[in-house]
Design a protein around this motif. Sequence first.
Motif, mmCIF file in Angstrom:
data_model
loop_
_atom_site.group_PDB
_atom_site.id
_atom_site.type_symbol
_atom_site.label_atom_id
_atom_site.label_comp_id
_atom_site.label_asym_id
_atom_site.label_seq_id
_atom_site.Cartn_x
_atom_site.Cartn_y
_atom_site.Cartn_z
ATOM 1 N N PHE A 78 59.047 4.162 49.464
ATOM 2 C CA PHE A 78 60.507 4.163 49.547
ATOM 3 C C PHE A 78 61.037 2.750 49.308
ATOM 4 O O PHE A 78 60.634 1.806 49.971
ATOM 5 N N LEU A 79 61.921 2.590 48.339
ATOM 6 C CA LEU A 79 62.422 1.259 47.997
ATOM 7 C C LEU A 79 63.941 1.177 48.112
ATOM 8 O O LEU A 79 64.610 0.475 47.368
ATOM 9 N N GLY A 80 64.514 1.949 49.066
ATOM 10 C CA GLY A 80 65.957 1.858 49.270
ATOM 11 C C GLY A 80 66.725 2.722 48.298
ATOM 12 O O GLY A 80 66.934 3.899 48.547
ATOM 13 N N ASN A 81 67.091 2.141 47.151
ATOM 14 C CA ASN A 81 67.895 2.929 46.214
ATOM 15 C C ASN A 81 67.054 3.878 45.368
ATOM 16 O O ASN A 81 67.572 4.720 44.670
ATOM 17 N N HIS A 82 65.745 3.719 45.410
ATOM 18 C CA HIS A 82 64.910 4.679 44.683
ATOM 19 C C HIS A 82 63.530 4.834 45.315
ATOM 20 O O HIS A 82 63.147 4.063 46.193
ATOM 21 N N TRP A 83 62.833 5.903 44.869
ATOM 22 C CA TRP A 83 61.465 6.152 45.301
ATOM 23 C C TRP A 83 60.522 5.794 44.166
ATOM 24 O O TRP A 83 60.830 6.052 43.005
ATOM 25 N N LEU A 84 59.394 5.216 44.529
ATOM 26 C CA LEU A 84 58.394 4.892 43.515
ATOM 27 C C LEU A 84 57.142 5.744 43.755
ATOM 28 O O LEU A 84 56.658 5.832 44.893
ATOM 29 N N PHE A 85 56.666 6.388 42.686
ATOM 30 C CA PHE A 85 55.456 7.215 42.783
ATOM 31 C C PHE A 85 54.352 6.609 41.931
ATOM 32 O O PHE A 85 54.607 6.217 40.789
ATOM 33 N N GLN A 86 53.158 6.534 42.525
ATOM 34 C CA GLN A 86 51.987 6.135 41.744
ATOM 35 C C GLN A 86 51.184 7.413 41.501
ATOM 36 O O GLN A 86 50.801 8.082 42.455
ATOM 37 N N LEU A 87 50.972 7.722 40.226
ATOM 38 C CA LEU A 87 50.274 8.973 39.925
ATOM 39 C C LEU A 87 48.984 8.706 39.170
ATOM 40 O O LEU A 87 48.883 7.732 38.421
ATOM 41 N N ASP A 88 48.031 9.622 39.394
ATOM 42 C CA ASP A 88 46.777 9.543 38.665
ATOM 43 C C ASP A 88 46.772 10.678 37.649
ATOM 44 O O ASP A 88 46.906 11.841 38.031
ATOM 45 N N VAL A 104 65.762 8.293 41.626
ATOM 46 C CA VAL A 104 66.899 7.813 42.422
ATOM 47 C C VAL A 104 66.829 8.456 43.794
ATOM 48 O O VAL A 104 66.472 9.623 43.931
ATOM 49 N N ASN A 105 67.147 7.669 44.833
ATOM 50 C CA ASN A 105 67.094 8.194 46.179
ATOM 51 C C ASN A 105 68.266 9.130 46.427
ATOM 52 O O ASN A 105 69.375 8.699 46.700
ATOM 53 N N SER A 138 61.010 16.089 46.873
ATOM 54 C CA SER A 138 60.245 17.312 47.074
ATOM 55 C C SER A 138 58.746 17.076 46.900
ATOM 56 O O SER A 138 57.943 17.894 47.295
ATOM 57 N N VAL A 139 58.407 15.955 46.288
ATOM 58 C CA VAL A 139 57.013 15.683 45.974
ATOM 59 C C VAL A 139 56.418 14.746 47.023
ATOM 60 O O VAL A 139 57.023 13.726 47.355
ATOM 61 N N ALA A 140 55.246 15.096 47.548
ATOM 62 C CA ALA A 140 54.622 14.275 48.584
ATOM 63 C C ALA A 140 53.283 13.752 48.090
ATOM 64 O O ALA A 140 52.769 14.197 47.065
ATOM 65 N N GLU A 141 52.719 12.791 48.826
ATOM 66 C CA GLU A 141 51.414 12.244 48.461
ATOM 67 C C GLU A 141 50.375 13.357 48.468
ATOM 68 O O GLU A 141 50.364 14.193 49.360
#
Lengths: 344, 286
Positions: free
Chosen positions: A294-304, A315-316, A321-324
Amino acid sequence: MAFLDMQGLVKRYGDFTAVAECSLSVEKGEFVCLLGPSGCGKTTTLQMVAGFTEPTAGRVVLDGRDITALPPNRRGLGIVFQSYALFPHMTVGDNVAFGLEMQRVPVEERRRRVAETLELVHLTPFAKRFPKELSGGQRQRVAMARALVIHPPVLLLDEPMGALDAKLREDMQIELRALQRRLGITTLMVTHDQAEAMTLADRVVLMNKGRIEQLDSPFGMYEQPNGRFSSTFLGKANVFEGRLDGSTVLVGTTCLPCNTAAAAGPVDYIVRPEKVMFTGADALVHGRVMARVFLGNHWLFQLDTPLGPVQATQVNAGLPSVAEGDSVGLTWATEHARVVPRSH
Amino acid sequence: MQERQNLLPVWLSAPGALAMLAFVALPLVLTLSLSLYPFVPGVGVGEGLTVANFADIAKDDYFHTIFARTFGMALLVTALCIAIGVPEAYVLSRLSPRWRAVSMVVVLGPLLISVVVRTLGWAVLLGNEGVINKSLMAMGLIQEPVRMMFTFTGVVVALVHVLVPFMVLAVWASLQKLDATTEQAAESLGAGLPTVLTRIVLPQVIPGVLSGGLIVFALAASAFATPAIIGGRRLKVVPTTIYDEFLGNLNWPLGAALAVVLVVIVLVVSLGVNRLVERHWKQVFQ
């Protein structure tokens, strides 16, 4: 001809090449930013324009006049140094008046112009103070006033915000931009901070290893990076190495769509994280969420993914809906993918 | 724990403080008390307390001349050391690291040689039969030797030679702290080299000039070997006079009184100049 013209500037120190080739034209009133990692030659270029470094080859032409051989004290350029370089033994007023004194401006006019310029940078109450009695932001303004008071044809800024903390830096950037627009002064700035370059510049000159990598408006450069270096230095990017064949790029065993006129061959396929969307159907590639930050104004996802690690941002708009650990389909619009021939 | 921490600095500085007390403060106090004893010819140090020795110094024109000469010489030496040492330090700071190292050794050279050897070297150069006079005569520039030994000029030259390194080192330390971009800033605003040096560099190294000046002044005013060998008996200064009172006339109380007056004047001048300069150049001392 442009107002400030750098023609084939080269600087070599023995075997070491600081600037391999730099040709750049700056229009009157334009704000141009030299951006690049440390050691890319941007400061050396600025020093050659200022006259503190003698170019090995090339010319600097200002308003149609070749100034390459002029010493710095006869170029009349306004320079703001990273350390501000204020004269510690003089008051703010005397610091600002110094340039006018050197030009033998009469005392009355000198006083008037110093007052005007201090007003411009909101430092009028501080004229009698010494630099050590000021905050970092105030010192930066004094340095600006001292450079502007002599009405220079060109303003050179060497990492002017480097010594300020992040919050103050943002305020000063907005102020500097407004000031530059109001005075319409041609400005050449050096910075390693891509956000600063994007905030301030009309055009960004991205330098790497002594050469100009790309030259464009901030928006143009962000949207149309011409290679891996540009795309990753200015903002974040997912870069996949693949092979272009017609209108698809083969990365590993995955086919990715693209619109390009480039010739078939090895290419870099570039997609910005914010263009990557999650989808149920029609996924270009499937991946597994390794991390969600969580980066405040947006979410960052690292995907493999089969393409390798992929970054995506959203954008936050509430909890995503997507979780680790989830498996998701990824897609992006074809026009958001940049395909550039691989340079090496 | 807290107490032990607070006492640590005291313990650490105690050996140095004790050594200072034993070897500097105590002799000074003894000298001061010695200067208050009367001198009895044929006996030496007499009984009782008196200010007669100080009264002698205050009244006697002979001593006035010697004090005036000593401090005139110290001031001139200090001024010359500033005039030579400040540009020298600036040039040194601009050399490439390799040449700087070589030049540093050359600059410090005078300090590496024993004072007697160095001063006798000057005597060899400056004498009537010395190298300088002989070569000038051989070249036909002068007919008779120019008197340099046992002159004010000779002593000043020899003192400046050995004291310049102190000035260079002090100014050098100040130059290290100088932001070189202030020179570039001045240049970009239209200043030529002379203006940059006088308006930008010099004011910023005032602390170095001050500390160097105080060291040079104190050392020049209290120098003994150089005035003794080059100045000789003809050109007495306070330190050589003290020596003569102690060992020639055996008038220890008068010698001690001269020493006390010398120390007091050096202290008063140094502290006074220090305060004046620090007040006038307040900004560069912070």
